[in-house]
Design a protein around this motif. Structure first.
Motif, PDB file in Angstrom:
ATOM      1  N   GLY A   1       0.839  -1.141  -0.026  1.00  0.00           N
ATOM      2  CA  GLY A   1       0.082  -0.007   0.079  1.00  0.00           C
ATOM      3  C   GLY A   1       1.003   1.238  -0.013  1.00  0.00           C
ATOM      4  O   GLY A   1       0.609   2.235  -0.916  1.00  0.00           O
ATOM      5  N   LEU A   2       2.107   1.110   0.817  1.00  0.00           N
ATOM      6  CA  LEU A   2       2.816   2.430   1.065  1.00  0.00           C
ATOM      7  C   LEU A   2       3.545   2.805  -0.466  1.00  0.00           C
ATOM      8  O   LEU A   2       3.651   3.837  -0.954  1.00  0.00           O
ATOM      9  N   GLN A   3       3.819   1.641  -1.123  1.00  0.00           N
ATOM     10  CA  GLN A   3       4.314   1.778  -2.465  1.00  0.00           C
ATOM     11  C   GLN A   3       3.507   2.431  -3.465  1.00  0.00           C
ATOM     12  O   GLN A   3       4.030   3.396  -4.209  1.00  0.00           O
ATOM     13  N   THR A   4       2.331   2.243  -3.419  1.00  0.00           N
ATOM     14  CA  THR A   4       1.205   3.058  -4.351  1.00  0.00           C
ATOM     15  C   THR A   4       1.371   4.680  -3.886  1.00  0.00           C
ATOM     16  O   THR A   4       1.347   5.350  -4.586  1.00  0.00           O
ATOM     17  N   MET A   5       1.420   4.657  -2.476  1.00  0.00           N
ATOM     18  CA  MET A   5       1.533   5.969  -2.172  1.00  0.00           C
ATOM     19  C   MET A   5       2.700   6.678  -2.613  1.00  0.00           C
ATOM     20  O   MET A   5       2.600   7.932  -3.117  1.00  0.00           O
ATOM     21  N   GLU A   6       3.781   6.027  -2.449  1.00  0.00           N
ATOM     22  CA  GLU A   6       5.089   6.740  -3.052  1.00  0.00           C
ATOM     23  C   GLU A   6       5.123   6.655  -4.458  1.00  0.00           C
ATOM     24  O   GLU A   6       5.671   7.802  -4.909  1.00  0.00           O
ATOM     25  N   GLN A   7       4.667   5.848  -5.138  1.00  0.00           N
ATOM     26  CA  GLN A   7       4.813   5.498  -6.566  1.00  0.00           C
ATOM     27  C   GLN A   7       4.066   6.707  -7.251  1.00  0.00           C
ATOM     28  O   GLN A   7       4.784   7.389  -8.093  1.00  0.00           O
ATOM     29  N   THR A   8       2.761   6.916  -6.876  1.00  0.00           N
ATOM     30  CA  THR A   8       1.912   7.835  -7.652  1.00  0.00           C
ATOM     31  C   THR A   8       1.383   8.798  -6.674  1.00  0.00           C
ATOM     32  O   THR A   8       1.704  10.204  -7.148  1.00  0.00           O
ATOM     33  N   LEU A   9       0.718   8.569  -5.639  1.00  0.00           N
ATOM     34  CA  LEU A   9       0.034   9.707  -5.226  1.00  0.00           C
ATOM     35  C   LEU A   9       0.552  10.761  -4.285  1.00  0.00           C
ATOM     36  O   LEU A   9       0.405  11.980  -4.521  1.00  0.00           O
ATOM     37  N   TRP A  10       2.021  10.331  -3.931  1.00  0.00           N
ATOM     38  CA  TRP A  10       2.825  11.499  -3.333  1.00  0.00           C
ATOM     39  C   TRP A  10       3.295  12.391  -4.216  1.00  0.00           C
ATOM     40  O   TRP A  10       2.962  13.899  -4.002  1.00  0.00           O
TER      41      TRP A  10
ATOM     42  N   LEU B   1       4.007  21.881   1.599  1.00  0.00           N
ATOM     43  CA  LEU B   1       3.010  22.331   2.825  1.00  0.00           C
ATOM     44  C   LEU B   1       1.617  21.590   2.409  1.00  0.00           C
ATOM     45  O   LEU B   1       1.226  21.239   3.446  1.00  0.00           O
ATOM     46  N   ARG B   2       1.446  21.457   1.259  1.00  0.00           N
ATOM     47  CA  ARG B   2       0.148  20.637   1.019  1.00  0.00           C
ATOM     48  C   ARG B   2       0.330  19.223   1.299  1.00  0.00           C
ATOM     49  O   ARG B   2      -0.744  18.558   1.777  1.00  0.00           O
ATOM     50  N   ARG B   3       1.300  18.659   1.023  1.00  0.00           N
ATOM     51  CA  ARG B   3       1.636  17.217   1.413  1.00  0.00           C
ATOM     52  C   ARG B   3       1.583  17.060   2.907  1.00  0.00           C
ATOM     53  O   ARG B   3       1.096  16.069   3.395  1.00  0.00           O
ATOM     54  N   ILE B   4       2.146  18.056   3.644  1.00  0.00           N
ATOM     55  CA  ILE B   4       2.016  17.947   4.995  1.00  0.00           C
ATOM     56  C   ILE B   4       0.471  17.827   5.411  1.00  0.00           C
ATOM     57  O   ILE B   4       0.017  17.065   6.294  1.00  0.00           O
ATOM     58  N   ASP B   5      -0.392  18.679   4.842  1.00  0.00           N
ATOM     59  CA  ASP B   5      -1.741  18.809   5.079  1.00  0.00           C
ATOM     60  C   ASP B   5      -2.448  17.478   4.741  1.00  0.00           C
ATOM     61  O   ASP B   5      -3.316  16.932   5.376  1.00  0.00           O
ATOM     62  N   ILE B   6      -2.069  16.872   3.548  1.00  0.00           N
ATOM     63  CA  ILE B   6      -2.605  15.579   3.129  1.00  0.00           C
ATOM     64  C   ILE B   6      -2.132  14.568   3.787  1.00  0.00           C
ATOM     65  O   ILE B   6      -2.753  13.361   4.177  1.00  0.00           O
ATOM     66  N   PHE B   7      -0.666  14.303   3.964  1.00  0.00           N
ATOM     67  CA  PHE B   7      -0.047  13.056   4.342  1.00  0.00           C
ATOM     68  C   PHE B   7       0.425  13.157   5.685  1.00  0.00           C
ATOM     69  O   PHE B   7       0.930  12.166   6.634  1.00  0.00           O
ATOM     70  N   GLY B   8       0.493  14.295   6.344  1.00  0.00           N
ATOM     71  CA  GLY B   8       0.904  14.272   7.866  1.00  0.00           C
ATOM     72  C   GLY B   8       2.446  13.915   7.725  1.00  0.00           C
ATOM     73  O   GLY B   8       3.209  14.115   6.936  1.00  0.00           O
ATOM     74  N   LEU B   9       2.632  13.548   9.015  1.00  0.00           N
ATOM     75  CA  LEU B   9       4.253  12.624   8.990  1.00  0.00           C
ATOM     76  C   LEU B   9       3.849  11.355   8.889  1.00  0.00           C
ATOM     77  O   LEU B   9       4.936  10.600   9.312  1.00  0.00           O
ATOM     78  N   VAL B  10       2.843  10.867   8.436  1.00  0.00           N
ATOM     79  CA  VAL B  10       2.718   9.526   8.502  1.00  0.00           C
ATOM     80  C   VAL B  10       2.274   8.742   7.128  1.00  0.00           C
ATOM     81  O   VAL B  10       2.170   7.594   7.388  1.00  0.00           O
ATOM     82  N   LEU B  11       2.268   9.473   6.438  1.00  0.00           N
ATOM     83  CA  LEU B  11       1.769   9.050   5.028  1.00  0.00           C
ATOM     84  C   LEU B  11       0.327   8.671   5.004  1.00  0.00           C
ATOM     85  O   LEU B  11      -0.641   9.076   4.116  1.00  0.00           O
ATOM     86  N   LEU B  12      -0.314   7.657   5.490  1.00  0.00           N
ATOM     87  CA  LEU B  12      -1.510   7.151   5.915  1.00  0.00           C
ATOM     88  C   LEU B  12      -1.769   7.065   7.411  1.00  0.00           C
ATOM     89  O   LEU B  12      -1.149   6.321   8.125  1.00  0.00           O
ATOM     90  N   LYS B  13      -2.867   7.333   7.716  1.00  0.00           N
ATOM     91  CA  LYS B  13      -3.309   7.308   8.980  1.00  0.00           C
ATOM     92  C   LYS B  13      -3.994   5.963   9.335  1.00  0.00           C
ATOM     93  O   LYS B  13      -4.736   5.580   8.193  1.00  0.00           O
ATOM     94  N   LEU B  14      -3.572   5.357  10.124  1.00  0.00           N
ATOM     95  CA  LEU B  14      -4.040   3.889  10.265  1.00  0.00           C
ATOM     96  C   LEU B  14      -5.367   3.636  10.849  1.00  0.00           C
ATOM     97  O   LEU B  14      -5.589   4.133  11.936  1.00  0.00           O
ATOM     98  N   ASP B  15      -6.496   3.215  10.348  1.00  0.00           N
ATOM     99  CA  ASP B  15      -7.648   2.791  11.074  1.00  0.00           C
ATOM    100  C   ASP B  15      -7.509   1.417  11.676  1.00  0.00           C
ATOM    101  O   ASP B  15      -6.784   0.590  11.175  1.00  0.00           O
ATOM    102  N   ILE B  16      -8.047   1.444  12.501  1.00  0.00           N
ATOM    103  CA  ILE B  16      -8.163   0.019  13.330  1.00  0.00           C
ATOM    104  C   ILE B  16      -9.769  -0.503  13.316  1.00  0.00           C
ATOM    105  O   ILE B  16     -10.591   0.323  13.251  1.00  0.00           O
ATOM    106  N   ARG B  17      -9.885  -1.588  12.922  1.00  0.00           N
ATOM    107  CA  ARG B  17     -11.055  -2.299  12.896  1.00  0.00           C
ATOM    108  C   ARG B  17     -11.240  -3.753  13.601  1.00  0.00           C
ATOM    109  O   ARG B  17     -10.258  -4.537  13.544  1.00  0.00           O
ATOM    110  N   GLN B  18     -12.430  -3.698  14.349  1.00  0.00           N
ATOM    111  CA  GLN B  18     -12.565  -5.106  15.019  1.00  0.00           C
ATOM    112  C   GLN B  18     -14.117  -5.478  15.063  1.00  0.00           C
ATOM    113  O   GLN B  18     -14.977  -4.523  15.053  1.00  0.00           O
TER     114      GLN B  18
END
Ligand code: PGA
Length: 752
Positions: free
Chosen positions: A70-79, A251-268
């Motif tokens: 998943g992170l690869q897609t973020m890095e490869q294109t969306l970033w 600056l926009r990337r900071i707004d979009i990706f923060g310092l984490v690229l993707l915020k992780l949801d938790i599901r149970q």
């Protein structure tokens, strides 16, 4: 999401991407002969590599592998695509409204379930979630380091604002560079710290976690501040043009990706939290929580949520006091309490049905002392739960503690596949529509801003279909300037794998959300409602008659489809069933649909629809149906998607499976299903007004027809291979069978 729906191996899809890239290079008119030849050779090589590569996954992916993908897609294109997309959006807004996109606003944001979704996935442990959060931060730090390094090269200007000069010293020759150098140093330090932490987590030596020394970037705001200083300084010194380039992008990337690229949801799953709360109450000698009434549960939970006294000690549970499942729940919440809150997104509760399900998660968060409470989103996904969704939320909103806690914001998730598996496509679609309508009403009454999170997959039976039509067919008011949607395994590559496609996919979302907000679809007329109520009721009854109550159904399903063999595919990290054993009810929605796609009967997308339409036509209601098809986007989108399924489905192919694989006593059921299939196809076409499926979409039709030509022989092979594998005649056939499954899914374009 990391749902097990992407059958194509990463190594293979990377080669596809390379081939796509080379083909578009070949289209360049300015290529010299030599260049053409070189690209041709590279193409040859890529195809040869593909031919020599195993298309079957031999090792099951772990959730950490999924997160890497998943992170690869973020890095490869969306970033890179996102800043361009924002720039376009900014220009478009400016030309329409005279005002561009304000800095600090991030209309598109990303979350992830990879490494966070533990519903029915025992492989997604607290350790995994922890690792994934760190990996994501490490990647983000690397990407920012690279970008800010480039910015450092760009910003060689000498004129700066007094604020900036105060920060770096008045006599500095290149003030921007000096400031950025400090930023880069701090980023490096942050990276090193994160790497060391990851090592400690991986080796299980958490006591050796490095202390935080010196200044690190652990909050997005900290990185934003020096960059904003540069931005303001450039603007103040007449260099807005320069400020609008790379700096704005970062600056926009900071707004979009923060310092984490993707915020992780938790599901149970809801029941798992109830069991954990039950164990706590048992430990305290307070009774048997699971037997309490809903009101008693709520009273208790709210009392505890309001109390300042903790309910359990950090030493609970003692060894052997609770079972592994309960221990795992508590460990998960404790793990969440030591995560950087910026890494975490929403806590999603699957199979939610009661207010107590949400309060239980709030209590577990409190007891395990999360640094910052995660927003909680119930996921309503069975028909009854969808019908009761608004009522459940209303009961929650009536609790003062809850109202105070949510600060007038609520995310609610609605599940497309499980509802369709529970009630059939038509009843589920209408159930989802009504649930949204009522949720919108209830939230409006209570002054709560609602975000609907649509949990949909790629295939029609999982709520998939063209995004634009899907968004514009939602009830008026439900897309109120915002929506959240899952993008699943099988569509991630096709929608976001290439920059151009990613841009287009995001533009479709932005365009459709704006359109649905500013020009919502019409309210359904009363006679349409009555009509769809009857259609949904009849189709539900028919769906249950076959899937739930027909004695032969489960046995037929197992014999006629490759459901049992799918487990060998190792597509994703999670098992095909929520719990071992059981029939259709424990099977996850994805393999349920996957299996029917393979045999081309595609039953989950249409079963019940034909019988319901026939009854309506017999009642003399065809004119109303025609009117609905013409004027009601929701009905049209539903019928069009069912019609599309018929272009890929083929009852003759499914007959072949029965002929060879289904025991004689079960054969009549197969024949009945194919009769229903043909009837449903004809009636669907009668409503959409077409002679053949997809008649008005010649490009899609042609693409499906071309693919079907290749898929049909694979089906023939699959029948033979299934029969050999099942008779244990020939072990080598399993590999071939898996390749056939792979090929059919690729041809159908959507696996689950
Ligand atoms: P789920 O997803 O089983 O994780 O709820 C189903 C789907 O995406 O189709």
């Amino acid at each position: 999401t990391a749902h097990p729906t992407e059958i194509v191996r990463r190594s293979v899809s990377r080669k596809f991407l390379r081939i796509q890239h080379l083909l578009s290079e070949l289209d360049r008119p300015d290529l010299s002969r030599l260049e053409q030849r070189e690209i041709g050779e590279a193409l040859h090589r890529a195809v040869a590599e593909l031919w020599e590569t195993d298309e079957i996954r031999r090792v099951r992916l772990t959730p950490v592998d999924e997160a890497y993908n998943g992170l690869q897609t973020m890095e490869q294109t969306l970033w890179d695509v996102l800043p361009d997309m924002y720039r376009r959006f900014d220009h478009a807004l400016e030309s329409c409204t005279g005002q561009g996109l304000p800095m600090g606003l991030a209309p598109i944001r990303f979350g992830s379930w990879m490494g966070g979704d533990r519903d029915g996935n025992p492989n997604c442990t607290p350790q995994v979630t922890r690792e994934v959060c760190l990996i994501s931060r490490i990647r983000a730090a690397e990407l920012y380091y690279r970008e800010i390094g480039r910015l450092h090269q760009d910003l060689s200007m000498k004129t700066a604002s007094a604020d900036l000069l105060r920060e770096v010293g008045l006599d500095t020759a290149e003030p921007y560079r000096k400031l950025l150098k400090k930023v880069l140093k701090r980023l490096r330090k942050t990276q090193r710290h994160l790497h060391r932490t990851l090592q400690a987590v991986r080796s299980g030596e958490l006591s050796r976690l490095p202390p935080i020394r010196g200044q690190l970037y652990l909050q997005a705001e900290k990185l934003r501040a020096p960059l904003m200083l540069c931005y303001r300084s450039l603007v103040a010194s007449g260099n807005s043009m320069i400020a609008g380039g790379r700096l704005t992008d970062i600056l926009r990337r900071i707004d979009i990706f923060g310092l984490v690229l993707l915020k992780l949801d938790i599901r149970q799953e809801a029941g798992r939290h109830s069991a954990a709360v039950g164990a706590i109450i048992r430990h305290l000698g307070m009774g048997s929580y699971l037997e309490w009434s809903e009101e008693e549960k709520q009273d208790f939970l709210v009392r505890e949520l309001e109390s300042r006294r903790p309910l359990i000690m950090s030493t609970f549970p003692a060894p052997d006091e609770v079972d592994d499942e309960i221990r795992e729940i508590l460990e998960t919440f404790r793990m969440l309490s030591v995560q950087n809150p910026e890494s975490l997104g929403t806590y999603v509760i699957s199979m939610a049905s009661e207010p107590s399900h949400i309060l239980e998660v709030a209590l577990l968060q409190k007891e395990c002392r999360l640094q910052q409470a995660m927003p909680i989103a119930p996921l309503f996904e069975r028909l009854d739960d969808l019908n009761g969704a608004a009522d459940t939320m209303e009961r929650l909103f009536a609790i003062p503690w809850y109202r105070e806690k949510i600060q007038n914001r609520q995310e609610v998730m609605i599940g497309y596949s499980d509802s369709a598996k529970d009630a059939g496509k038509l009843a589920a679609a209408w159930g989802l529509y009504r649930a949204q309508e009522r949720l919108v009403q209830v939230c409006e009454q209570h002054g709560v801003a609602l975000t609907l999170f649509h949990g949909r997959g790629g295939t029609v039976a999982r709520g998939g279909g063209p995004a634009h039509e899907a968004i514009l067919s939602q009830p008026p008011g439900s897309v109120n300037g915002n929506m959240r949607v899952t993008e699943q395994g099988e569509v991630i590559q096709s929608k976001y794998g290439l920059p151009g496609m990613a841009m287009e996919s995001l533009e479709v979302y932005i365009g459709a959300v704006l359109e649905a907000t500013l020009r919502p679809p019409p309210e359904p007329r009363e006679r349409w409602r009555k009509q769809i109520d009857s259609l949904a009721r009849d189709s539900l009854q028919e769906f249950h008659r076959v899937v739930r109550y027909h004695d032969d159904f489960v046995a037929y399903f197992r014999a006629a489809t490759p459901e049992q063999e799918l487990g060998n595919l190792k597509i994703g990290s999670r098992p095909a069933r929520r719990r071992p054993g059981g029939g259709i009810e424990t099977l996850r929605a994805i393999p349920w649909i996957f299996a029917w796609t393979q045999t081309r009967l595609m039953l989950p997308a249409w079963l019940g629809v034909g019988v319901a339409l026939e009854a309506a036509i017999d009642r003399g209601d065809k004119p109303v149906l025609d009117e609905m098809q013409q004027e009601w986007p929701f009905f049209r989108a539903t019928m069009d998607s069912i019609e599309m399924v018929f272009s890929k489905a083929d009852a003759n192919v499914s007959e072949m499976y029965d002929f060879r694989l289904v025991p004689t006593p079960l054969k009549p059921l197969g024949e009945e299903l194919r009769r229903l299939f043909r009837k449903t196809m004809n009636l669907t076409l009668a409503i959409t007004g077409h002679k053949v499926p997809l008649e008005t979409q010649p490009v899609v039709l042609r693409s499906v027809e071309v693919r079907n030509t290749y898929v049909d022989p694979l089906n023939v092979l699959q029948v033979e291979l299934l029969s050999r594998v099942r008779s244990k005649e020939d072990d080598a056939s399993l590999d071939a069978l898996l390749v056939a499954i792979n090929g059919i899914s690729a041809g159908m374009r959507n696996t689950g």
